[in-house]
Design a protein around this motif. Structure first.
Motif, PDB file in Angstrom:
ATOM      1  N   ALA A   1       0.829  -1.209   0.000  1.00  0.00           N
ATOM      2  CA  ALA A   1       0.000   0.000   0.000  1.00  0.00           C
ATOM      3  C   ALA A   1       0.863   1.259   0.000  1.00  0.00           C
ATOM      4  O   ALA A   1       0.575   2.222  -0.726  1.00  0.00           O
ATOM      5  CB  ALA A   1      -0.934  -0.001   1.207  1.00  0.00           C
ATOM      6  N   ASN A   2       1.920   1.265   0.790  1.00  0.00           N
ATOM      7  CA  ASN A   2       2.810   2.432   0.842  1.00  0.00           C
ATOM      8  C   ASN A   2       3.473   2.691  -0.501  1.00  0.00           C
ATOM      9  O   ASN A   2       3.613   3.839  -0.933  1.00  0.00           O
ATOM     10  CB  ASN A   2       3.874   2.232   1.925  1.00  0.00           C
ATOM     11  CG  ASN A   2       3.308   2.337   3.323  1.00  0.00           C
ATOM     12  OD1 ASN A   2       2.240   2.931   3.527  1.00  0.00           O
ATOM     13  ND2 ASN A   2       3.984   1.759   4.303  1.00  0.00           N
ATOM     14  N   ARG A   3       3.887   1.618  -1.156  1.00  0.00           N
ATOM     15  CA  ARG A   3       4.536   1.798  -2.456  1.00  0.00           C
ATOM     16  C   ARG A   3       3.533   2.263  -3.513  1.00  0.00           C
ATOM     17  O   ARG A   3       3.847   3.084  -4.363  1.00  0.00           O
ATOM     18  CB  ARG A   3       5.208   0.492  -2.890  1.00  0.00           C
ATOM     19  CG  ARG A   3       6.014   0.641  -4.166  1.00  0.00           C
ATOM     20  CD  ARG A   3       6.961  -0.498  -4.408  1.00  0.00           C
ATOM     21  NE  ARG A   3       7.632  -0.344  -5.683  1.00  0.00           N
ATOM     22  CZ  ARG A   3       8.462  -1.234  -6.204  1.00  0.00           C
ATOM     23  NH1 ARG A   3       8.734  -2.346  -5.524  1.00  0.00           N
ATOM     24  NH2 ARG A   3       9.012  -1.029  -7.380  1.00  0.00           N
TER      25      ARG A   3
ATOM     26  N   VAL B   1      -7.848 -10.091  -8.138  1.00  0.00           N
ATOM     27  CA  VAL B   1      -7.392 -10.893  -7.001  1.00  0.00           C
ATOM     28  C   VAL B   1      -6.009 -11.473  -7.285  1.00  0.00           C
ATOM     29  O   VAL B   1      -5.733 -11.900  -8.410  1.00  0.00           O
ATOM     30  CB  VAL B   1      -8.381 -12.039  -6.703  1.00  0.00           C
ATOM     31  CG1 VAL B   1      -7.895 -12.883  -5.529  1.00  0.00           C
ATOM     32  CG2 VAL B   1      -9.773 -11.474  -6.414  1.00  0.00           C
ATOM     33  N   ILE B   2      -5.152 -11.466  -6.274  1.00  0.00           N
ATOM     34  CA  ILE B   2      -3.835 -12.097  -6.371  1.00  0.00           C
ATOM     35  C   ILE B   2      -3.704 -13.113  -5.247  1.00  0.00           C
ATOM     36  O   ILE B   2      -3.885 -12.775  -4.072  1.00  0.00           O
ATOM     37  CB  ILE B   2      -2.690 -11.071  -6.266  1.00  0.00           C
ATOM     38  CG1 ILE B   2      -2.787 -10.015  -7.371  1.00  0.00           C
ATOM     39  CG2 ILE B   2      -1.330 -11.776  -6.334  1.00  0.00           C
ATOM     40  CD1 ILE B   2      -1.732  -8.912  -7.258  1.00  0.00           C
TER      41      ILE B   2
ATOM     42  N   VAL C   1       6.660  -7.814  -2.277  1.00  0.00           N
ATOM     43  CA  VAL C   1       6.059  -6.629  -2.892  1.00  0.00           C
ATOM     44  C   VAL C   1       6.695  -6.341  -4.250  1.00  0.00           C
ATOM     45  O   VAL C   1       6.003  -5.998  -5.214  1.00  0.00           O
ATOM     46  CB  VAL C   1       6.177  -5.408  -1.960  1.00  0.00           C
ATOM     47  CG1 VAL C   1       5.753  -4.129  -2.678  1.00  0.00           C
ATOM     48  CG2 VAL C   1       5.339  -5.614  -0.709  1.00  0.00           C
ATOM     49  N   GLU C   2       7.995  -6.472  -4.322  1.00  0.00           N
ATOM     50  CA  GLU C   2       8.684  -6.244  -5.597  1.00  0.00           C
ATOM     51  C   GLU C   2       8.150  -7.178  -6.676  1.00  0.00           C
ATOM     52  O   GLU C   2       8.038  -6.798  -7.841  1.00  0.00           O
ATOM     53  CB  GLU C   2      10.191  -6.446  -5.426  1.00  0.00           C
ATOM     54  CG  GLU C   2      10.873  -5.331  -4.643  1.00  0.00           C
ATOM     55  CD  GLU C   2      12.324  -5.646  -4.316  1.00  0.00           C
ATOM     56  OE1 GLU C   2      12.773  -6.787  -4.592  1.00  0.00           O
ATOM     57  OE2 GLU C   2      13.017  -4.761  -3.775  1.00  0.00           O
TER      58      GLU C   2
ATOM     59  N   GLU D   1       4.007  -4.602  -9.851  1.00  0.00           N
ATOM     60  CA  GLU D   1       3.572  -4.208 -11.204  1.00  0.00           C
ATOM     61  C   GLU D   1       2.189  -4.772 -11.511  1.00  0.00           C
ATOM     62  O   GLU D   1       1.369  -4.099 -12.136  1.00  0.00           O
ATOM     63  CB  GLU D   1       4.585  -4.680 -12.249  1.00  0.00           C
ATOM     64  CG  GLU D   1       5.918  -3.951 -12.193  1.00  0.00           C
ATOM     65  CD  GLU D   1       5.788  -2.449 -12.421  1.00  0.00           C
ATOM     66  OE1 GLU D   1       4.872  -2.040 -13.182  1.00  0.00           O
ATOM     67  OE2 GLU D   1       6.572  -1.679 -11.820  1.00  0.00           O
ATOM     68  N   LYS D   2       1.927  -5.996 -11.046  1.00  0.00           N
ATOM     69  CA  LYS D   2       0.615  -6.584 -11.277  1.00  0.00           C
ATOM     70  C   LYS D   2      -0.458  -5.831 -10.505  1.00  0.00           C
ATOM     71  O   LYS D   2      -1.543  -5.558 -11.025  1.00  0.00           O
ATOM     72  CB  LYS D   2       0.609  -8.048 -10.845  1.00  0.00           C
ATOM     73  CG  LYS D   2       1.307  -8.989 -11.819  1.00  0.00           C
ATOM     74  CD  LYS D   2       2.714  -9.252 -11.421  1.00  0.00           C
ATOM     75  CE  LYS D   2       3.336 -10.376 -12.240  1.00  0.00           C
ATOM     76  NZ  LYS D   2       4.763 -10.596 -11.895  1.00  0.00           N
TER      77      LYS D   2
END
Length: 229
Positions: free
Chosen positions: A57-59, A139-140, A217-218, A222-223
């Protein structure tokens, strides 16, 4: 002529004239993100903002024009059954722009029957899709980390058993995700470097560290960005 005069009058006064409002007030002012899971989601043994949902969320907030608010439904020790119970209690709304799901390690750790996961994981994924406005593409699913590659896992004397069973869990989760049109992200490989790189393991010797969550997160950033845009 009458209509033009009425429009001008409405614009100059506070009169409500019943015309449709196409302003941005009808648009969302921020994105809503729901993270479902267990200790791997809530971030056991790391700081409050160090788990992967908060880092994500921060990114996103640093990248996108709209802010992303995150709600986490997760607790240490939760199985698929526990998560279903919590969802039934909390009753999340069905307007989330992004939903992530990471669940199953406690089914394996607590020696629950695999058939329970086969029954309840699809149910949880259906609920995740429902919470994401009914959109499976929003959804992921994240794979279950492999805690065999931690000091705790090594000391258990069951490292090979842990890995082989989690392979089975993750293969099933991936299969169901693909069948339902949901993105499946294999972050297990990151955690399998835990013995080579101790910085990936939290201070408790079991859970992922802030560094590991950053790598999660990395991998999905992008997704997630594409989903929200």
């Amino acid at each position: 002529m009458y209509i033009k005069t009425l429009i001008i009058l409405c614009a100059l006064t506070s009169i409500s004239c019943g015309f449709p409002n196409n302003s941005t007030s009808s648009q969302k002012t921020n994105y809503k993100y729901l993270a479902l899971g267990d200790s791997y989601t809530i971030g056991k043994s790391v700081c409050n903002h160090c788990n992967y949902p908060k880092q994500l969320a921060n990114r996103l907030n640093a990248t996108l024009s709209k802010k992303t608010s995150v709600k986490i439904i997760a607790k240490t020790g939760w199985t698929t059954t526990d998560l279903l119970t919590a969802i039934a209690s909390e009753k999340p709304s069905i307007d989330y722009d992004l939903v992530t799901l990471l669940i199953g390690v406690n089914n394996q750790y607590q020696d629950k029957l695999f058939s329970l996961y086969e029954e309840e994981f699809p149910e949880l994924l259906d609920k995740a899709i429902e919470f994401a406005n009914g959109k499976p593409e929003n959804v992921i699913v994240l794979s279950i980390p492999d805690y065999a590659f931690t000091p705790f896992g090594q000391k258990s004397g069951k490292a090979e058993k842990i890995t082989s069973e989690l392979i089975k869990y993750n293969a099933f989760a991936q299969k169901i995700s693909l069948e339902k049109g949901v993105l499946f992200e294999n972050i297990t490989l990151i955690t399998q470097n835990g013995l080579k790189n101790p910085k990936l393991v939290a201070s408790d010797g079991l859970h992922p560290s802030e560094v590991a969550y950053k790598k999660f997160v990395e991998q999905i950033f992008e997704k997630a960005t594409k989903i929200l845009r």
